[in-house]
Motif scaffolding. Sequence first.
Motif: not given
Length: 349
Positions: A26-35, A39-42, A62-66, A88-95
Amino acid sequence: MQVNIPLKQIVDNSYDITIDAMPKMHFHKKVAIVTNPKVAGLHLAYLLSKISAKELYIITVPDGEEYKNQASIDTILESLFNHRFNRSSLLIAFGGGVIGDMTGYAASIYERGIDFIQIPTTLLSQVDASVGGKTGMNNRYGKNLIGAFHQPQAVYIDPIFLETLPKREFAAGVAEIVKMAVTFNKDFFEFLEHADLNDKIVLQEAIKQAVETKAGVVAKDEKERGLRAALNYGHTFGHVIESQTQYKRYLHGEAVAIGMVMANKTAVAMGLMDEDEAQRVEKLLQKYSLPTDYVIEDVEAFYETFYLDKKSLDASVTFIIPHHLGGVKITDAVDKHLILDVLKTFKAS
Ligand SMILES: NC(=O)c1ccc[n+]([C@@H]2O[C@H](COP(=O)([O-])OP(=O)(O)OC[C@H]3O[C@@H](n4cnc5c(N)ncnc54)[C@H](O)[C@@H]3O)[C@@H](O)[C@H]2O)c1
Ligand SMILES: [Zn+2]
């Protein structure tokens, strides 16, 4: 006149890489998950069963190297501004590595740098891209030409994500594992020769060893002033193959597999590797159905393409040549004719 700014500093950017089922956090701050949508669907539901925060947002690109480009970075930054993220916010890379590199880069520039966490979901990103703090994006001049070194706060490598990974993507990750073993760790290489990475326990051990190897290299040379370049083993040749096939025929790891075979042949020609050792690497790659052959129509054109790679802008090409198994030589002094002779062995017969 001269004014000196005393900025000598000792920075501790150390972080832990956890290879296990994700803990609840649990994070006591603003968090954004980037995906991305795939990956989100799965796996997003699983992630959300583990992570909660004072305010939690999901940003999808969008998905893809391009799409590893400025438009996606803007999408991420816009969302952070809209939700009034602060330093003090946090990003989470999910992919996979694409998401990891872009999230890290967005984190490095948002308000001059905020924290981020890596949760890699492909084998390649678990063993390579998520570790070491290289972040960035592509532009029309080439791949990863824009970016920053920005280390994550932590990396969570949960093997569960790999269960949905297509076989080819899995093998592409294996290629990067083999890369680390050949260049830095003979024992690890021999472990891989006898291992079956389709076994989950064995795979987890291999991921750990690959990550340890990469972490050791990054600890010695974070900003790639020397040793870290050795992780480009197979890549000098691989990049040419990717570029000649318009990034369509091969996954990156597949091109690297062929590139490693080419580097090994160069090593044999230079007397740095035995033929038998080169064969063993090739056999290991083939065990995971990775390509090891390639037809070069025009060896001169192939050679010229080395110079189009970004690391060769200064008109010298750096080759990463294995030194037997577990060793490596970084050199820009390889005789052109020797390389051409190696390339000729990849001609159609
Ligand atoms: N920063 C570094 O040190 C470093 C090192 C190596 C590679 N990279 C970068 O990493 C990128 C390549 O990473 P990649 O191979 O992970 O590619 P990727 O991120 O494009 O992922 C490959 C595909 O798999 C999908 N995917 C992700 N997780 C999945 C899962 N669990 N199940 C099913 N599908 C899943 C993705 O959506 C994508 O379609 C490149 O952009 C490369 O430049 C960076
Ligand atoms: Zn690579």
